[in-house]
Design an enzyme around this catalytic site. Structure first.
Site, PDB file in Angstrom:
ATOM      1  N   ASP A 102       0.720  -1.153   0.041  1.00 10.22           N
ATOM      2  CA  ASP A 102      -0.006  -0.025  -0.054  1.00 10.22           C
ATOM      3  C   ASP A 102       0.877   1.388   0.003  1.00 10.22           C
ATOM      4  O   ASP A 102       1.386   1.511  -1.092  1.00 10.22           O
ATOM      5  CB  ASP A 102      -0.966  -0.193   1.033  1.00 10.22           C
ATOM      6  CG  ASP A 102      -1.990   0.789   1.219  1.00 10.22           C
ATOM      7  OD1 ASP A 102      -2.522   1.390   0.299  1.00 10.22           O
ATOM      8  OD2 ASP A 102      -2.364   1.425   2.408  1.00 10.22           O
ATOM      9  N   LYS A 130      -1.270  -1.568  -4.505  1.00 15.31           N
ATOM     10  CA  LYS A 130      -1.937  -0.280  -4.919  1.00 15.31           C
ATOM     11  C   LYS A 130      -0.980   0.800  -4.898  1.00 15.31           C
ATOM     12  O   LYS A 130      -0.697   1.369  -4.239  1.00 15.31           O
ATOM     13  CB  LYS A 130      -2.608  -0.050  -3.557  1.00 15.31           C
ATOM     14  CG  LYS A 130      -3.974  -0.255  -3.430  1.00 15.31           C
ATOM     15  CD  LYS A 130      -4.533   0.352  -2.120  1.00 15.31           C
ATOM     16  CE  LYS A 130      -5.655  -0.564  -1.523  1.00 15.31           C
ATOM     17  NZ  LYS A 130      -6.261   0.050  -0.107  1.00 15.31           N
ATOM     18  N   PHE A 151     -10.509   0.449  -0.172  1.00 15.99           N
ATOM     19  CA  PHE A 151     -10.171  -0.424   0.776  1.00 15.99           C
ATOM     20  C   PHE A 151     -10.873  -1.602   0.407  1.00 15.99           C
ATOM     21  O   PHE A 151     -11.683  -1.773   0.079  1.00 15.99           O
ATOM     22  CB  PHE A 151     -10.598  -0.055   2.180  1.00 15.99           C
ATOM     23  CG  PHE A 151      -9.957  -0.396   3.289  1.00 15.99           C
ATOM     24  CD1 PHE A 151      -8.618  -0.243   3.926  1.00 15.99           C
ATOM     25  CD2 PHE A 151     -10.704  -1.608   3.892  1.00 15.99           C
ATOM     26  CE1 PHE A 151      -8.215  -1.147   4.839  1.00 15.99           C
ATOM     27  CE2 PHE A 151     -10.295  -2.349   4.871  1.00 15.99           C
ATOM     28  CZ  PHE A 151      -8.861  -1.914   5.294  1.00 15.99           C
ATOM     29  N   VAL A 152      -9.973  -2.918   0.378  1.00 13.37           N
ATOM     30  CA  VAL A 152     -10.575  -4.226   0.210  1.00 13.37           C
ATOM     31  C   VAL A 152     -10.190  -5.109   1.509  1.00 13.37           C
ATOM     32  O   VAL A 152      -9.671  -4.747   2.143  1.00 13.37           O
ATOM     33  CB  VAL A 152      -9.924  -4.710  -1.115  1.00 13.37           C
ATOM     34  CG1 VAL A 152     -10.261  -3.657  -2.356  1.00 13.37           C
ATOM     35  CG2 VAL A 152      -8.204  -5.108  -1.020  1.00 13.37           C
TER      36      VAL A 152
HETATM   37  P1  IMP Z   1       1.556  -0.278   3.775  1.00 17.28           P
HETATM   38  O1  IMP Z   1       2.609  -0.269   5.013  1.00 17.28           O
HETATM   39  O2  IMP Z   1       1.003   1.033   3.816  1.00 17.28           O
HETATM   40  O3  IMP Z   1       2.206  -0.729   2.667  1.00 17.28           O
HETATM   41  O4  IMP Z   1       0.437  -1.348   4.485  1.00 17.28           O
HETATM   42  C1  IMP Z   1       0.569  -2.702   4.377  1.00 17.28           C
HETATM   43  C2  IMP Z   1      -0.512  -3.121   5.257  1.00 17.28           C
HETATM   44  O5  IMP Z   1      -1.660  -2.197   5.355  1.00 17.28           O
HETATM   45  C3  IMP Z   1      -0.910  -4.374   4.837  1.00 17.28           C
HETATM   46  O6  IMP Z   1      -0.119  -5.590   5.097  1.00 17.28           O
HETATM   47  C4  IMP Z   1      -2.412  -4.420   5.239  1.00 17.28           C
HETATM   48  O7  IMP Z   1      -2.328  -5.196   6.429  1.00 17.28           O
HETATM   49  C5  IMP Z   1      -2.957  -2.839   5.179  1.00 17.28           C
HETATM   50  N1  IMP Z   1      -3.565  -2.597   4.284  1.00 17.28           N
HETATM   51  C6  IMP Z   1      -3.480  -1.832   3.244  1.00 17.28           C
HETATM   52  N2  IMP Z   1      -4.301  -1.616   2.420  1.00 17.28           N
HETATM   53  C7  IMP Z   1      -5.226  -2.541   2.821  1.00 17.28           C
HETATM   54  C8  IMP Z   1      -6.624  -2.693   2.224  1.00 17.28           C
HETATM   55  O8  IMP Z   1      -7.147  -2.006   1.218  1.00 17.28           O
HETATM   56  N3  IMP Z   1      -7.432  -3.617   3.014  1.00 17.28           N
HETATM   57  C9  IMP Z   1      -6.845  -4.084   3.873  1.00 17.28           C
HETATM   58  N4  IMP Z   1      -5.662  -3.939   4.540  1.00 17.28           N
HETATM   59  C10 IMP Z   1      -5.015  -2.978   3.977  1.00 17.28           C
END
Ligand code: IMP
Ligand code: MG
Length: 184
Positions: A102, A130, A151-152
């Protein structure tokens, strides 16, 4: 639980074929080399267990637990609550597997952490990507799907700890969001 889903974005069949494709990519990338799949808990447990069963070459399995989300849908500070043993990291070729890339903060930080603990090489593999949400420069080496900024839940991904057991990836109904948010 299925009633809380507004629409299915990625079906079970689509997930199955994408995992087969990515498993083949991983298999050729690591053919003839030792490697360890490190599943990032909790979100990757469903994806990682399907992925490893589609990889027909030797591998080891380890787990790491990190959380950033809590009950909201915006990133909070990352907590690493469980790491593999030093003997599972030092000198090893690691493939970090996560549910979604994300902002990129989680995998960026975990990769640095594994390299600091002596991993020989760290690559990353995600079910969902994403790119629109990225806040640090980071790309996964392997990914199944690119998704839009929405958000999924499902196939390991949760909202407020729920929906990980849905066999597909879907978008939540606003009413389900509000109900769970109010409960926390
Ligand atoms: P990052 O550190 O922002 O890349 O986020 C990674 C973590 O955020 C993932 O392992 C998920 O736990 C959570 N996350 C990010 N987007 C979503 C979503 O759309 N649905 C559910 N969890 C998400
Ligand atoms: Mg997660």
């Amino acid at each position: 639980m299925h009633d809380d889903i507004e629409r299915i974005l990625i079906s079970e069949q689509e997930i199955r074929s994408a995992i087969a494709r990515v498993a083949a990519e991983v298999t050729s990338a690591y053919a003839g080399r030792d490697f360890t799949v490190v599943a990032v808990l909790k979100g990757s447990c469903v994806f990682a267990s399907d992925l490893i069963r589609s990889i027909p070459i030797p591998l080891e399995l380890a787990f790491l637990a990190a959380s950033s989300y809590g009950t909201g849908t915006t990133s909070k500070e990352l907590r690493i609550s469980f790491v593999p043993l030093d003997s599972e990291i030092a000198g090893k070729n690691l493939l970090l597997v996560d549910d979604i890339l994300d902002t990129g903060r989680t995998l960026h930080r975990l990769k640095q952490e594994m390299l600091a603990r002596g991993a020989a090489e760290v690559r990353t593999c995600v079910l969902l990507d994403k790119p629109a949400r990225r806040s640090v420069e980071f790309e996964a080496d392997f990914r199944c799907f690119e998704v839009q900024d929405l958000f999924v839940v499902g196939f390991g991904l949760d909202f407020a700890g729920r929906y990980r057991n849905l066999p597909y990836v879907g978008a939540l109904k606003p009413a389900a969001f509000q109900r769970l948010q109010a409960a926390h």
